[in-house]
Design a protein around this motif. Structure first.
Motif, PDB file in Angstrom:
ATOM      1  N   VAL A 228       0.849  -1.194   0.000  1.00 26.97           N
ATOM      2  CA  VAL A 228       0.000   0.000   0.000  1.00 26.97           C
ATOM      3  C   VAL A 228       0.883   1.241   0.000  1.00 26.97           C
ATOM      4  CG1 VAL A 228      -1.641   1.353   1.372  1.00 26.97           C
ATOM      5  CG2 VAL A 228      -1.958  -1.126   1.121  1.00 26.97           C
ATOM      6  N   GLY A 229       1.963   1.156   0.794  1.00 28.05           N
ATOM      7  CA  GLY A 229       2.895   2.285   0.907  1.00 28.05           C
ATOM      8  C   GLY A 229       3.610   2.613  -0.399  1.00 28.05           C
ATOM      9  N   LEU A 230       3.638   1.660  -1.329  1.00 32.68           N
ATOM     10  CA  LEU A 230       4.297   1.915  -2.615  1.00 32.68           C
ATOM     11  C   LEU A 230       3.536   2.963  -3.434  1.00 32.68           C
ATOM     12  CD1 LEU A 230       5.184  -1.739  -3.764  1.00 32.68           C
ATOM     13  CD2 LEU A 230       6.782  -0.003  -2.963  1.00 32.68           C
ATOM     14  N   GLY A 231       2.210   3.021  -3.167  1.00 33.78           N
ATOM     15  CA  GLY A 231       1.395   4.013  -3.863  1.00 33.78           C
ATOM     16  C   GLY A 231       1.083   3.660  -5.299  1.00 33.78           C
ATOM     17  N   THR A 232       1.161   2.356  -5.648  1.00 33.45           N
ATOM     18  CA  THR A 232       0.865   1.945  -7.025  1.00 33.45           C
ATOM     19  C   THR A 232      -0.627   1.742  -7.235  1.00 33.45           C
ATOM     20  OG1 THR A 232       1.141  -0.366  -6.446  1.00 33.45           O
ATOM     21  CG2 THR A 232       3.084   0.783  -7.284  1.00 33.45           C
ATOM     22  N   GLY A 233      -1.379   1.818  -6.159  1.00 31.26           N
ATOM     23  CA  GLY A 233      -2.833   1.642  -6.254  1.00 31.26           C
ATOM     24  C   GLY A 233      -3.271   0.206  -6.353  1.00 31.26           C
ATOM     25  N   ALA A 234      -2.366  -0.728  -6.032  1.00 28.40           N
ATOM     26  CA  ALA A 234      -2.728  -2.149  -6.107  1.00 28.40           C
ATOM     27  C   ALA A 234      -3.811  -2.466  -5.084  1.00 28.40           C
ATOM     28  CB  ALA A 234      -1.495  -3.000  -5.848  1.00 28.40           C
ATOM     29  N   ARG A 235      -4.775  -3.298  -5.493  1.00 30.83           N
ATOM     30  CA  ARG A 235      -5.818  -3.751  -4.562  1.00 30.83           C
ATOM     31  C   ARG A 235      -5.313  -5.069  -3.967  1.00 30.83           C
ATOM     32  NH1 ARG A 235      -9.382  -0.074  -3.415  1.00 30.83           N
ATOM     33  NH2 ARG A 235     -11.157  -1.505  -3.291  1.00 30.83           N
ATOM     34  N   ILE A 236      -5.437  -5.194  -2.648  1.00 33.72           N
ATOM     35  CA  ILE A 236      -4.835  -6.357  -2.009  1.00 33.72           C
ATOM     36  C   ILE A 236      -5.891  -7.293  -1.413  1.00 33.72           C
ATOM     37  CG2 ILE A 236      -3.243  -7.131  -0.192  1.00 33.72           C
ATOM     38  CD1 ILE A 236      -1.857  -4.336  -0.585  1.00 33.72           C
ATOM     39  N   LEU A 237      -5.811  -8.553  -1.813  1.00 32.98           N
ATOM     40  CA  LEU A 237      -6.739  -9.563  -1.317  1.00 32.98           C
ATOM     41  C   LEU A 237      -5.949 -10.580  -0.477  1.00 32.98           C
ATOM     42  CD1 LEU A 237      -9.667 -10.711  -1.454  1.00 32.98           C
ATOM     43  CD2 LEU A 237      -8.846 -12.184  -3.316  1.00 32.98           C
ATOM     44  N   ILE A 238      -6.260 -10.613   0.799  1.00 28.34           N
ATOM     45  CA  ILE A 238      -5.603 -11.587   1.675  1.00 28.34           C
ATOM     46  C   ILE A 238      -6.241 -12.958   1.448  1.00 28.34           C
ATOM     47  CG2 ILE A 238      -5.221 -12.243   4.084  1.00 28.34           C
ATOM     48  CD1 ILE A 238      -3.488  -9.873   3.211  1.00 28.34           C
ATOM     49  N   PHE A 239      -5.367 -13.970   1.292  1.00 29.97           N
ATOM     50  CA  PHE A 239      -5.830 -15.321   0.952  1.00 29.97           C
ATOM     51  C   PHE A 239      -5.226 -16.250   1.997  1.00 29.97           C
ATOM     52  CE2 PHE A 239      -5.387 -19.107  -2.001  1.00 29.97           C
ATOM     53  CZ  PHE A 239      -6.752 -19.350  -2.064  1.00 29.97           C
ATOM     54  N   THR A 240      -6.068 -16.777   2.882  1.00 34.73           N
ATOM     55  CA  THR A 240      -5.458 -17.403   4.065  1.00 34.73           C
ATOM     56  C   THR A 240      -6.150 -18.658   4.577  1.00 34.73           C
ATOM     57  OG1 THR A 240      -4.727 -16.931   6.322  1.00 34.73           O
ATOM     58  CG2 THR A 240      -6.785 -15.933   5.640  1.00 34.73           C
ATOM     59  N   MET A 241      -5.363 -19.456   5.293  1.00 37.97           N
ATOM     60  CA  MET A 241      -5.864 -20.603   6.043  1.00 37.97           C
ATOM     61  C   MET A 241      -6.306 -20.138   7.426  1.00 37.97           C
ATOM     62  SD  MET A 241      -5.207 -23.646   4.608  1.00 37.97           S
ATOM     63  CE  MET A 241      -4.941 -24.767   5.979  1.00 37.97           C
ATOM     64  N   HIS A 242      -5.722 -19.006   7.770  1.00 42.02           N
ATOM     65  CA  HIS A 242      -5.843 -18.456   9.101  1.00 42.02           C
ATOM     66  C   HIS A 242      -7.269 -18.035   9.380  1.00 42.02           C
ATOM     67  CE1 HIS A 242      -3.299 -17.218  12.324  1.00 42.02           C
ATOM     68  NE2 HIS A 242      -3.941 -16.078  12.433  1.00 42.02           N
ATOM     69  N   GLU A 243      -7.766 -18.425  10.553  1.00 41.85           N
ATOM     70  CA  GLU A 243      -9.113 -18.002  10.885  1.00 41.85           C
ATOM     71  C   GLU A 243      -9.143 -17.502  12.305  1.00 41.85           C
ATOM     72  OE1 GLU A 243     -11.810 -21.090  10.142  1.00 41.85           O
ATOM     73  OE2 GLU A 243     -10.980 -21.523   8.168  1.00 41.85           O
ATOM     74  N   SER A 244      -9.528 -16.285  12.454  1.00 38.67           N
ATOM     75  CA  SER A 244      -9.734 -15.786  13.809  1.00 38.67           C
ATOM     76  C   SER A 244     -10.739 -14.658  13.729  1.00 38.67           C
ATOM     77  CB  SER A 244      -8.419 -15.306  14.409  1.00 38.67           C
ATOM     78  OG  SER A 244      -8.228 -13.945  14.135  1.00 38.67           O
ATOM     79  N   PRO A 245     -11.435 -14.398  14.808  1.00 39.27           N
ATOM     80  CA  PRO A 245     -12.450 -13.340  14.770  1.00 39.27           C
ATOM     81  C   PRO A 245     -11.827 -11.976  14.488  1.00 39.27           C
ATOM     82  CG  PRO A 245     -12.570 -14.626  16.815  1.00 39.27           C
ATOM     83  CD  PRO A 245     -11.330 -15.040  16.110  1.00 39.27           C
ATOM     84  N   ARG A 246     -10.488 -11.912  14.634  1.00 42.06           N
ATOM     85  CA  ARG A 246      -9.844 -10.624  14.459  1.00 42.06           C
ATOM     86  C   ARG A 246      -9.371 -10.427  13.025  1.00 42.06           C
ATOM     87  NH1 ARG A 246      -5.376  -9.933  18.860  1.00 42.06           N
ATOM     88  NH2 ARG A 246      -4.142 -10.583  17.078  1.00 42.06           N
ATOM     89  N   LEU A 247      -9.561 -11.492  12.206  1.00 39.08           N
ATOM     90  CA  LEU A 247      -8.977 -11.463  10.870  1.00 39.08           C
ATOM     91  C   LEU A 247      -9.391 -10.223  10.080  1.00 39.08           C
ATOM     92  CD1 LEU A 247      -7.238 -12.842   8.762  1.00 39.08           C
ATOM     93  CD2 LEU A 247      -9.258 -14.097   7.990  1.00 39.08           C
ATOM     94  N   ALA A 248     -10.703  -9.976  10.025  1.00 38.87           N
ATOM     95  CA  ALA A 248     -11.198  -8.849   9.227  1.00 38.87           C
ATOM     96  C   ALA A 248     -10.552  -7.545   9.695  1.00 38.87           C
ATOM     97  CB  ALA A 248     -12.713  -8.756   9.334  1.00 38.87           C
TER      98      ALA A 248
END
Lengths: 491, 157
Positions: free
Chosen positions: B71-91
């Motif tokens: 995000v800090g690069l400022g290229t405007g890339a949209r980032i989608l997190i893809f994970t096995m990880h599950e926790s109520p805090r994920l979002a």
């Protein structure tokens, strides 16, 4: 036997039982020792000894403590003697015992040369000052007594010998004195005899010499013999007691040593079990992560593939699509199982969200798997606690609920979690068949036959300085208290 | 709508899986792959992808940290997190990192295409409506005593 018979017997005694040692009947180079109990008795005897000598024109040397010197001077004056005049003429020499000792004592022993010079000089001068037809020197000394009282028996005996040596070159009649109270120990017997043997005559204490008749003195001797006999018996008894005491002390020391070793081994056992628990936790953590991160990834990808196959039109026909559907279900099932397994091995939310969330998560899953209705009451103010405490509490809960499921036959369970008085209190209660008495008893004592699960729980709690209690009354209650630094409580 | 996509995961087999799902949309171009957080940041700077599909658990820099750097690069890339990880805090964690959504790996076939589409259109994706619905139902059912239904919320869905 009549009284006259006894007195006739007494007169026939072969040995005189009265002491010698009056100045006029003493031989010139006598070395007499006088024992005494009472100072005033000594001073009376001494004033008689010195007074007679001075009265006869002879010289007297007195080497005594200041108190005895003063007491003696007072008594001599009372006898009408002008001791000041005698002193001026050199016939009465009064010396302080301690001060004189210091002139010839070296390294705790009397130096023979210094003694001969110091005391020899004094004797020679006194001898020269003596008047009369047959001038003599009477000497009294209690330096030996001071040495003895100092615990230096060897020096005292040595000094007696030096006096005897001096008598070979100088002419004087010497009287030594020891208070009897300094010979109060059993170990004094041998040196006491040696002191006596260094003297040409021994005068017993006044208890004996005050007795007038031979009969009285014989009675006194018999009485002393009886006392000695009784003391011997007492001594034997004391010896036996001392022996018993030593044995007991030895036994106590041995037991202490055994106890210390027991403590040591208990400590190292505790360290070991602490280490094992930590290793187990780390291993579970690693295993849980590994399962989740590797096999879990593959299963996820497998499901992706199956999902896309399922949705594509490539596969037609009932049989194939049914089989694909089965595969998909199986994969989903595997993912679920794996996740449960890895989370039970090491619940990630325990670290991330804390005990409160992890307990709720666990209870919900447990209820689903076991069909046991679990009610819980967790204090709402429960905050994050030290990692060790959270993990221990979670494991206790896990183990207890597993026991409820496996052993109790109970259809319900109740959980209470409270933070009170700086400790976390955890209670797991069921209404099942309870714990067998032998297991319960073992848990109260040494954990001997306690189940491995219970022992593990108990050890975990103990490692953190907490307590674990089991109650079997209309079901089982497990109560654990874990001290934690956080000073807050639910109210 | 043509677009460039960067796939980041330390597991080769996962990247393959993602590729095969995305193959459904030939107009999307996989411009690169990376297997660590550092590589991901570098590749994002090099290719300026429209979307980065980013795993969380990787050796070294985590996906969430890589996300905030991208995000800090400022290229405007949209980032989608893809994970096995599950926790109520994920979002919350995903939002905090500045990423635009997340997809559970186990729901890739169902959600991934949809999520990438959403991100490309400038929107976000935090779980599918299916999940939201089921969570809502469960939350409503939960007894006051048991609090939120965490177990079903982040373990067995």
């Amino acid at each position: 036997m009549s009284t006259s018979d006894i007195s006739s017997l007494t007169t026939r005694l072969p040995v005189a039982i009265a002491p010698v040692a009056h100045w006029h009947d003493g031989e010139s180079n006598a070395h007499v020792v006088q024992f005494y109990s009472d100072d005033s008795f000594l001073l009376d005897a001494l004033s008689k000894f010195v007074g007679t000598a001075l009265g006869a024109g002879d010289s007297a040397i007195v080497i005594a403590t200041q108190a005895h010197l003063d007491g003696l001077a007072q008594r001599l004056r009372a006898r009408g003697l002008d001791i000041a005049k005698s002193a001026r003429r050199g016939r009465y020499v009064a010396l302080d015992a301690a001060e004189t000792l210091s002139k010839f004592m070296r390294n705790g022993q009397p130096d023979p040369k210094l003694f001969a010079n110091t005391v020899g000089h004094v004797v020679a001068r006194a001898s020269a000052a003596a008047e009369g037809k047959n001038p003599r020197v009477a000497a009294f000394g209690e330096m030996v007594s001071l040495l003895w009282a100092d615990g230096n028996a060897h020096a005292a005996i040595r000094l007696e010998q030096l006096w005897n040596n001096l008598a070979r070159t100088h002419s004087f009649s010497l009287r030594c004195a020891y208070p009897l109270t300094v010979f109060c120990d059993e170990t004094h017997a041998e040196p006491f005899l040696r002191i006596c043997s260094e003297h040409s005559a021994v005068i017993p204490g006044e208890n004996y010499t005050a007795l007038r008749t031979d009969q009285d003195r014989l009675r006194n001797i018999a009485q002393l013999q009886q006392k000695a006999e009784a003391l011997e018996t007492e001594k034997a008894l004391l010896q036996a007691l001392r022996h018993t005491k030593e044995e007991l002390e030895k036994e106590v020391a041995e037991r202490r040593e055994t106890q210390r070793r027991l403590c040591d081994s208990e400590l190292s056992l505790r360290e070991l079990s602490g280490h094992l628990l930590r290793t187990q936790d780390e291993e579970r953590h690693r295993l849980g992560r590994e399962l989740h991160d590797t096999v879990g990834q593959y299963l996820a990808v497998l499901k992706m593939g199956l999902d896309s196959l399922n949705s594509s039109r490539a596969l037609q026909g009932d049989a194939a699509s049914r089989r694909l559907s089965d595969c998909l279900n199986l994969t989903e099932q595997s993912i679920k199982e794996l996740r449960t397994m890895s989370y039970l091995l090491y619940p990630p939310m325990l670290e991330e969200m804390g005990l409160k969330m992890a307990i709720q998560w666990y209870i919900e899953g447990f209820s689903k798997r076991s069909g046991i209705d679990v009610r819980f009451d967790i204090c709402p103010a429960l905050r994050r606690l030290p990692r060790d405490v959270e993990l221990a509490a979670f494991r206790v809960l896990q183990e207890s609920l597993t026991n409820v499921h496996r052993h109790s036959g109970s259809a319900t369970a109740e959980i209470r979690v409270r933070l009170e008085g700086g400790s976390l209190h955890l209670e797991i209660k069921d209404c099942g068949k309870g714990i067998p008495p032998n297991v319960l008893d073992a848990s109260r004592e040494a954990l001997g036959t306690m189940g491995v699960g219970l022992r593990g729980m108990s050890e975990r709690v103990r490692q953190l300085g907490g307590t674990l209690a089991l109650l079997s009354e209309g079901g089982t209650t497990v109560s654990a208290s874990l001290p934690c630094e956080i000073e807050s409580s639910c109210s | 709508m043509s677009a460039t996509i960067l796939i980041v995961d330390d597991h080769d087999v996962v990247r393959q899986g993602v590729r095969s799902i995305l193959a459904e949309r030939p107009e999307w171009e996989i411009c690169g792959e990376a297997s660590t957080g550092e590589e991901a940041v570098h590749a994002a700077a090099t290719f300026s992808p429209a979307v980065v599909i980013l795993d969380i658990s990787m050796p070294g820099m985590s996906g969430l940290e890589a996300a905030s750097r991208i995000v800090g690069l400022g290229t405007g890339a949209r980032i989608l997190i893809f994970t096995m990880h599950e926790s109520p805090r994920l979002a919350a964690d995903v939002r905090e990192a500045g990423a635009h959504g997340y997809v559970q790996k186990s729901q890739a076939a169902r959600d991934l295409i949809l999520a990438v589409e959403r991100l490309l259109s400038g929107s976000t994706f935090f779980g599918s409506e299916l999940d939201a619905q089921s969570e809502g139902t469960k939350a409503a059912k939960a007894t006051p005593n048991s609090g939120i239904s965490l177990y079903s919320a982040f373990c067995f869905r």
